[in-house]
Design a protein around this motif. Structure first.
Motif, PDB file in Angstrom:
ATOM      1  N   LEU A 248       0.861  -1.180   0.000  1.00 53.35           N
ATOM      2  CA  LEU A 248       0.000   0.000   0.000  1.00 53.35           C
ATOM      3  C   LEU A 248       0.898   1.232   0.000  1.00 53.35           C
ATOM      4  O   LEU A 248       1.128   1.865   1.019  1.00 53.35           O
ATOM      5  N   VAL A 249       1.391   1.562  -1.145  1.00 50.72           N
ATOM      6  CA  VAL A 249       2.505   2.494  -1.309  1.00 50.72           C
ATOM      7  C   VAL A 249       2.250   3.827  -0.601  1.00 50.72           C
ATOM      8  O   VAL A 249       1.223   4.475  -0.794  1.00 50.72           O
ATOM      9  N   GLY A 250       3.208   4.205   0.239  1.00 50.12           N
ATOM     10  CA  GLY A 250       3.146   5.481   0.925  1.00 50.12           C
ATOM     11  C   GLY A 250       2.427   5.454   2.260  1.00 50.12           C
ATOM     12  O   GLY A 250       2.477   6.433   3.000  1.00 50.12           O
ATOM     13  N   GLU A 251       1.772   4.334   2.597  1.00 51.16           N
ATOM     14  CA  GLU A 251       1.030   4.258   3.855  1.00 51.16           C
ATOM     15  C   GLU A 251       1.974   4.002   5.029  1.00 51.16           C
ATOM     16  O   GLU A 251       3.002   3.334   4.899  1.00 51.16           O
ATOM     17  N   ALA A 252       1.590   4.500   6.192  1.00 53.91           N
ATOM     18  CA  ALA A 252       2.353   4.269   7.419  1.00 53.91           C
ATOM     19  C   ALA A 252       2.008   2.907   8.017  1.00 53.91           C
ATOM     20  O   ALA A 252       1.052   2.249   7.593  1.00 53.91           O
ATOM     21  N   MET A 253       2.784   2.484   9.020  1.00 51.52           N
ATOM     22  CA  MET A 253       2.430   1.301   9.786  1.00 51.52           C
ATOM     23  C   MET A 253       1.087   1.533  10.465  1.00 51.52           C
ATOM     24  O   MET A 253       0.771   2.650  10.872  1.00 51.52           O
ATOM     25  N   THR A 254       0.318   0.481  10.622  1.00 50.79           N
ATOM     26  CA  THR A 254      -0.934   0.608  11.362  1.00 50.79           C
ATOM     27  C   THR A 254      -0.617   0.934  12.826  1.00 50.79           C
ATOM     28  O   THR A 254       0.445   0.578  13.348  1.00 50.79           O
TER      29      THR A 254
ATOM     30  N   ASP B 272      13.054   0.831  18.287  1.00 53.36           N
ATOM     31  CA  ASP B 272      13.240   2.280  18.296  1.00 53.36           C
ATOM     32  C   ASP B 272      12.036   2.900  17.597  1.00 53.36           C
ATOM     33  O   ASP B 272      11.735   2.589  16.439  1.00 53.36           O
ATOM     34  N   THR B 273      11.332   3.782  18.298  1.00 51.43           N
ATOM     35  CA  THR B 273      10.100   4.344  17.741  1.00 51.43           C
ATOM     36  C   THR B 273      10.327   5.128  16.459  1.00 51.43           C
ATOM     37  O   THR B 273       9.422   5.240  15.628  1.00 51.43           O
ATOM     38  N   ALA B 274      11.516   5.674  16.285  1.00 50.74           N
ATOM     39  CA  ALA B 274      11.790   6.447  15.074  1.00 50.74           C
ATOM     40  C   ALA B 274      11.690   5.576  13.824  1.00 50.74           C
ATOM     41  O   ALA B 274      11.268   6.051  12.767  1.00 50.74           O
ATOM     42  N   TYR B 275      12.081   4.304  13.928  1.00 55.47           N
ATOM     43  CA  TYR B 275      11.980   3.420  12.771  1.00 55.47           C
ATOM     44  C   TYR B 275      10.515   3.218  12.381  1.00 55.47           C
ATOM     45  O   TYR B 275      10.148   3.265  11.202  1.00 55.47           O
ATOM     46  N   ALA B 276       9.675   2.964  13.372  1.00 55.64           N
ATOM     47  CA  ALA B 276       8.252   2.750  13.094  1.00 55.64           C
ATOM     48  C   ALA B 276       7.593   4.027  12.592  1.00 55.64           C
ATOM     49  O   ALA B 276       6.785   3.999  11.650  1.00 55.64           O
ATOM     50  N   ASP B 277       7.935   5.169  13.191  1.00 58.43           N
ATOM     51  CA  ASP B 277       7.351   6.446  12.776  1.00 58.43           C
ATOM     52  C   ASP B 277       7.690   6.780  11.327  1.00 58.43           C
ATOM     53  O   ASP B 277       6.893   7.373  10.603  1.00 58.43           O
ATOM     54  N   ALA B 278       8.904   6.432  10.910  1.00 56.18           N
ATOM     55  CA  ALA B 278       9.371   6.821   9.575  1.00 56.18           C
ATOM     56  C   ALA B 278       8.871   5.898   8.473  1.00 56.18           C
ATOM     57  O   ALA B 278       8.953   6.239   7.295  1.00 56.18           O
ATOM     58  N   HIS B 279       8.335   4.740   8.832  1.00 57.84           N
ATOM     59  CA  HIS B 279       8.009   3.740   7.808  1.00 57.84           C
ATOM     60  C   HIS B 279       6.940   4.232   6.838  1.00 57.84           C
ATOM     61  O   HIS B 279       5.927   4.799   7.243  1.00 57.84           O
ATOM     62  N   ARG B 280       7.174   3.976   5.554  1.00 58.55           N
ATOM     63  CA  ARG B 280       6.178   4.162   4.513  1.00 58.55           C
ATOM     64  C   ARG B 280       6.230   2.939   3.601  1.00 58.55           C
ATOM     65  O   ARG B 280       7.313   2.524   3.164  1.00 58.55           O
ATOM     66  N   ALA B 281       5.075   2.369   3.326  1.00 52.62           N
ATOM     67  CA  ALA B 281       5.010   1.106   2.587  1.00 52.62           C
ATOM     68  C   ALA B 281       5.524   1.264   1.161  1.00 52.62           C
ATOM     69  O   ALA B 281       5.381   2.308   0.535  1.00 52.62           O
ATOM     70  N   ARG B 282       6.093   0.182   0.656  1.00 51.38           N
ATOM     71  CA  ARG B 282       6.527   0.166  -0.741  1.00 51.38           C
ATOM     72  C   ARG B 282       6.269  -1.221  -1.325  1.00 51.38           C
ATOM     73  O   ARG B 282       6.027  -2.197  -0.613  1.00 51.38           O
ATOM     74  N   LEU B 283       6.356  -1.300  -2.624  1.00 56.55           N
ATOM     75  CA  LEU B 283       6.054  -2.514  -3.363  1.00 56.55           C
ATOM     76  C   LEU B 283       7.307  -3.379  -3.524  1.00 56.55           C
ATOM     77  O   LEU B 283       8.395  -2.863  -3.784  1.00 56.55           O
ATOM     78  N   LEU B 284       7.130  -4.671  -3.388  1.00 53.81           N
ATOM     79  CA  LEU B 284       8.232  -5.607  -3.639  1.00 53.81           C
ATOM     80  C   LEU B 284       8.540  -5.635  -5.133  1.00 53.81           C
ATOM     81  O   LEU B 284       7.651  -5.789  -5.964  1.00 53.81           O
TER      82      LEU B 284
END
Length: 291
Positions: free
Chosen positions: A138-144, A157-169
């Motif tokens: 779901l390109v560009g979406e954050a972690m739930t 580390d919360t910064a890793y989760a905060d920064a996540h944006r989904a991308r396609l394999l």
């Protein structure tokens, strides 16, 4: 009007026909571009999200800075288009001298980013790259939110989760990975169909953990040492040794899947994490023995 065989050659010259792979990539690029436009339009209507906490990431032992999470408007624009650029970059632009672990699920917003955040935190002292993608990302979406809550609860580390944006394999991501950890057998099969030469580097994460139990630390270090000093070669040697533990068998379909909690109760998220976490313990052990 340009037909499907047009490669963009100047008028008067015979265009080279596109391969099936090139045609597929163009169709995918067009579909993702359309989807990303919708994501960005929704994000702009909602306004910029709250900035991530001003917390520094753990630094790897090499002294090189880790990726910093985008904040403010950058999280809306740069993170989204950074993901899109990464999805369709040429393999050489993705290649890293560092050993690379890729975690994979379906949407890249629950299980694989949780695995990524936990492994990045646990292995932050190693010169190792960990990232994630989704077979139908779901390109560009954050972690739930529940996945982020579990990441924090289990020490990521919360910064890793905060920064996540989904991308396609994509094939370049698989090409550049030394270890590919999927959440299900079906996702592992999807990755291998996409790039068959990654057969011996792709595993459902729970299968990888089960197979690795047959190799103690001393044996893993011996295998890595035989591969030389290059970190990537060492990790690949160990990963392929784990693959040999299959003995020609196939993963047990369904038995070793990590349940998908998306749009389900928080209790299902907890069940999913309970299946994932012991496997990540074994992944950490193997990677440390290799590097």
């Amino acid at each position: 009007m340009t037909d499907a065989t047009d490669s963009g050659a100047p008028r008067g010259e015979s265009p080279m026909p596109l391969t099936r792979r090139e045609l597929r990539q163009r169709r995918e690029a067009a579909a993702i571009a359309a989807a990303s436009g919708a994501h960005l339009e929704r994000a702009q209507e909602a306004g910029p999200p709250d900035p991530a906490p001003n917390r520094p990431l753990a630094q790897p032992s090499s002294g090189q800075p880790s990726e910093q999470p985008p904040s403010g408007q950058q999280r809306t624009g740069e993170a989204l288009f950074g993901s899109l650029a990464g999805m369709f970059a040429a393999p050489e632009t993705l290649t890293s001298p560092r050993p690379t672990v890729l975690t994979v699920c379906t949407g890249n917003i629950c299980r694989s980013p949780l695995a990524e955040a936990l492994l990045r935190t646990r292995l932050a002292d190693l010169d190792l790259r960990v990232h994630s993608a989704g077979t139908h990302g779901l390109v560009g979406e954050a972690m739930t939110a529940p996945a982020q809550q579990l990441a924090r609860a289990h020490g990521a580390d919360t910064a890793y989760a905060d920064a996540h944006r989904a991308r396609l394999l994509t094939e370049p991501l698989l090409e550049d990975a030394d270890l590919i950890l999927t959440m299900t057998v079906e996702q592992r099969d999807y990755a291998v169909r996409m790039l068959p030469r990654r057969l011996h580097r792709a595993f459902p994460v729970r299968e990888f953990a089960r197979l690795a139990e047959g190799l103690d630390d001393e044996r893993l270090r011996s295998i890595a040492d035989a591969a030389g000093q290059d970190p990537r070669a060492r990790l690949v040697a160990v990963v392929e040794a784990v693959s040999e533990q299959r003995g020609g068998g196939s993963p047990r379909r369904g038995d070793e899947d990590v349940i998908d909690p998306y749009r389900r109760a928080f209790a299902v998220y907890e069940e999913s994490a309970a299946q994932l976490l012991p496997a990540l313990d074994e992944v950490e052990r193997v990677v440390r023995a290799a590097l």
